[in-house]
Design a protein around this motif. Sequence first.
Motif, PDB file in Angstrom:
ATOM      1  N   VAL A  61       0.840  -1.202   0.000  1.00  0.00           N
ATOM      2  CA  VAL A  61       0.000   0.000   0.000  1.00  0.00           C
ATOM      3  C   VAL A  61       0.871   1.246   0.000  1.00  0.00           C
ATOM      4  O   VAL A  61       0.638   2.170  -0.776  1.00  0.00           O
ATOM      5  N   TYR A  62       1.891   1.281   0.850  1.00  0.00           N
ATOM      6  CA  TYR A  62       2.750   2.463   0.921  1.00  0.00           C
ATOM      7  C   TYR A  62       3.486   2.686  -0.401  1.00  0.00           C
ATOM      8  O   TYR A  62       3.628   3.822  -0.851  1.00  0.00           O
ATOM      9  N   ALA A  63       3.945   1.619  -1.016  1.00  0.00           N
ATOM     10  CA  ALA A  63       4.664   1.736  -2.280  1.00  0.00           C
ATOM     11  C   ALA A  63       3.745   2.283  -3.378  1.00  0.00           C
ATOM     12  O   ALA A  63       4.120   3.196  -4.113  1.00  0.00           O
ATOM     13  N   ALA A  64       2.564   1.719  -3.484  1.00  0.00           N
ATOM     14  CA  ALA A  64       1.627   2.165  -4.519  1.00  0.00           C
ATOM     15  C   ALA A  64       1.106   3.566  -4.222  1.00  0.00           C
ATOM     16  O   ALA A  64       0.933   4.385  -5.134  1.00  0.00           O
ATOM     17  N   TYR A  65       0.858   3.849  -2.959  1.00  0.00           N
ATOM     18  CA  TYR A  65       0.368   5.163  -2.566  1.00  0.00           C
ATOM     19  C   TYR A  65       1.323   6.262  -3.037  1.00  0.00           C
ATOM     20  O   TYR A  65       0.904   7.335  -3.451  1.00  0.00           O
ATOM     21  N   ILE A  70       2.532  11.423  -5.699  1.00  0.00           N
ATOM     22  CA  ILE A  70       3.298  12.242  -6.640  1.00  0.00           C
ATOM     23  C   ILE A  70       2.352  13.030  -7.550  1.00  0.00           C
ATOM     24  O   ILE A  70       2.520  14.238  -7.744  1.00  0.00           O
ATOM     25  N   CYS A  71       1.345  12.364  -8.075  1.00  0.00           N
ATOM     26  CA  CYS A  71       0.406  13.036  -8.983  1.00  0.00           C
ATOM     27  C   CYS A  71      -0.427  14.091  -8.264  1.00  0.00           C
ATOM     28  O   CYS A  71      -0.638  15.193  -8.787  1.00  0.00           O
ATOM     29  N   VAL A  72      -0.896  13.774  -7.071  1.00  0.00           N
ATOM     30  CA  VAL A  72      -1.679  14.750  -6.303  1.00  0.00           C
ATOM     31  C   VAL A  72      -0.798  15.942  -5.929  1.00  0.00           C
ATOM     32  O   VAL A  72      -1.237  17.095  -5.992  1.00  0.00           O
ATOM     33  N   ALA A  73       0.452  15.696  -5.561  1.00  0.00           N
ATOM     34  CA  ALA A  73       1.369  16.793  -5.234  1.00  0.00           C
ATOM     35  C   ALA A  73       1.608  17.689  -6.450  1.00  0.00           C
ATOM     36  O   ALA A  73       1.667  18.913  -6.323  1.00  0.00           O
ATOM     37  N   LEU A  74       1.721  17.090  -7.618  1.00  0.00           N
ATOM     38  CA  LEU A  74       1.887  17.892  -8.835  1.00  0.00           C
ATOM     39  C   LEU A  74       0.629  18.716  -9.124  1.00  0.00           C
ATOM     40  O   LEU A  74       0.729  19.888  -9.513  1.00  0.00           O
ATOM     41  N   VAL A  83       1.944  27.055 -10.029  1.00  0.00           N
ATOM     42  CA  VAL A  83       3.122  26.785 -10.852  1.00  0.00           C
ATOM     43  C   VAL A  83       2.704  25.947 -12.053  1.00  0.00           C
ATOM     44  O   VAL A  83       2.044  24.917 -11.905  1.00  0.00           O
ATOM     45  N   LYS A  84       3.073  26.403 -13.233  1.00  0.00           N
ATOM     46  CA  LYS A  84       2.748  25.665 -14.448  1.00  0.00           C
ATOM     47  C   LYS A  84       3.591  24.390 -14.505  1.00  0.00           C
ATOM     48  O   LYS A  84       4.811  24.427 -14.330  1.00  0.00           O
ATOM     49  N   LEU A  85       2.921  23.265 -14.751  1.00  0.00           N
ATOM     50  CA  LEU A  85       3.631  21.987 -14.837  1.00  0.00           C
ATOM     51  C   LEU A  85       4.389  21.901 -16.160  1.00  0.00           C
ATOM     52  O   LEU A  85       3.918  22.362 -17.194  1.00  0.00           O
ATOM     53  N   THR A  86       5.554  21.285 -16.107  1.00  0.00           N
ATOM     54  CA  THR A  86       6.334  21.066 -17.318  1.00  0.00           C
ATOM     55  C   THR A  86       5.936  19.722 -17.931  1.00  0.00           C
ATOM     56  O   THR A  86       5.251  18.911 -17.293  1.00  0.00           O
ATOM     57  N   MET A  87       6.387  19.507 -19.128  1.00  0.00           N
ATOM     58  CA  MET A  87       6.154  18.219 -19.769  1.00  0.00           C
ATOM     59  C   MET A  87       6.761  17.108 -18.918  1.00  0.00           C
ATOM     60  O   MET A  87       6.194  16.028 -18.776  1.00  0.00           O
ATOM     61  N   TRP A  88       7.898  17.375 -18.296  1.00  0.00           N
ATOM     62  CA  TRP A  88       8.570  16.370 -17.475  1.00  0.00           C
ATOM     63  C   TRP A  88       7.784  16.074 -16.195  1.00  0.00           C
ATOM     64  O   TRP A  88       7.786  14.939 -15.720  1.00  0.00           O
ATOM     65  N   GLY A  93       4.661  12.098 -13.536  1.00  0.00           N
ATOM     66  CA  GLY A  93       3.422  11.720 -12.868  1.00  0.00           C
ATOM     67  C   GLY A  93       2.789  10.503 -13.515  1.00  0.00           C
ATOM     68  O   GLY A  93       2.283   9.597 -12.826  1.00  0.00           O
ATOM     69  N   ALA A  94       2.818  10.454 -14.837  1.00  0.00           N
ATOM     70  CA  ALA A  94       2.251   9.301 -15.548  1.00  0.00           C
ATOM     71  C   ALA A  94       3.037   8.024 -15.238  1.00  0.00           C
ATOM     72  O   ALA A  94       2.447   6.954 -15.026  1.00  0.00           O
ATOM     73  N   VAL A  95       4.345   8.126 -15.189  1.00  0.00           N
ATOM     74  CA  VAL A  95       5.184   6.964 -14.853  1.00  0.00           C
ATOM     75  C   VAL A  95       4.879   6.501 -13.427  1.00  0.00           C
ATOM     76  O   VAL A  95       4.768   5.299 -13.157  1.00  0.00           O
ATOM     77  N   ALA A  96       4.727   7.455 -12.505  1.00  0.00           N
ATOM     78  CA  ALA A  96       4.404   7.108 -11.118  1.00  0.00           C
ATOM     79  C   ALA A  96       3.056   6.392 -11.037  1.00  0.00           C
ATOM     80  O   ALA A  96       2.907   5.403 -10.310  1.00  0.00           O
ATOM     81  N   LEU A  97       2.064   6.876 -11.793  1.00  0.00           N
ATOM     82  CA  LEU A  97       0.751   6.216 -11.801  1.00  0.00           C
ATOM     83  C   LEU A  97       0.827   4.828 -12.412  1.00  0.00           C
ATOM     84  O   LEU A  97       0.154   3.900 -11.944  1.00  0.00           O
ATOM     85  N   LEU A  98       1.630   4.673 -13.436  1.00  0.00           N
ATOM     86  CA  LEU A  98       1.811   3.353 -14.028  1.00  0.00           C
ATOM     87  C   LEU A  98       2.424   2.395 -13.016  1.00  0.00           C
ATOM     88  O   LEU A  98       1.977   1.251 -12.867  1.00  0.00           O
ATOM     89  N   GLY A  99       3.412   2.862 -12.281  1.00  0.00           N
ATOM     90  CA  GLY A  99       4.010   2.039 -11.232  1.00  0.00           C
ATOM     91  C   GLY A  99       2.993   1.651 -10.178  1.00  0.00           C
ATOM     92  O   GLY A  99       2.943   0.498  -9.728  1.00  0.00           O
ATOM     93  N   MET A 100       2.155   2.595  -9.768  1.00  0.00           N
ATOM     94  CA  MET A 100       1.106   2.309  -8.796  1.00  0.00           C
ATOM     95  C   MET A 100       0.170   1.236  -9.325  1.00  0.00           C
ATOM     96  O   MET A 100      -0.172   0.282  -8.618  1.00  0.00           O
TER      97      MET A 100
END
Length: 110
Positions: A61-65, A70-74, A83-88, A93-100
């Motif tokens: 749970v902690y790992a997936a959370y 990361i996405c919520v923080a962004l 703050v405007k988000l960059t492409m990076w 964020g997408a990579v983090a969600l995929l990992g989750m």
Amino acid sequence: MFEVKTIALFTITALAEIIGCYLPYLWLKEDKSIFLLVPAAISLALFAWLLTLHPAAAGRVYAAYGGVYICVALLWLWAIDGVKLTMWDVVGGAVALLGMAIIIFAPKGV
């Protein structure tokens, strides 16, 4: 439906954690009222309780959370801090969600 509930619970958990940390930041760095520490403590207690509601093992749970956090923080960075988000930021964020998703939704026992 399990997936939607899981992501929603992770999102609420992340908001509780961010709010619980942001309010003391406002007190310490932005010279706001010390009374912000009261809702901050409540928010962090809520955060800890919400983490216990997940049926998976605590470490998983902690790992997936972390991916959802990361996405919520962004999103917080964009919506609250302005703050405007960059492409990076978006790609990270997408990579983090995929990992989750891999951690939480992978077949169990394989």
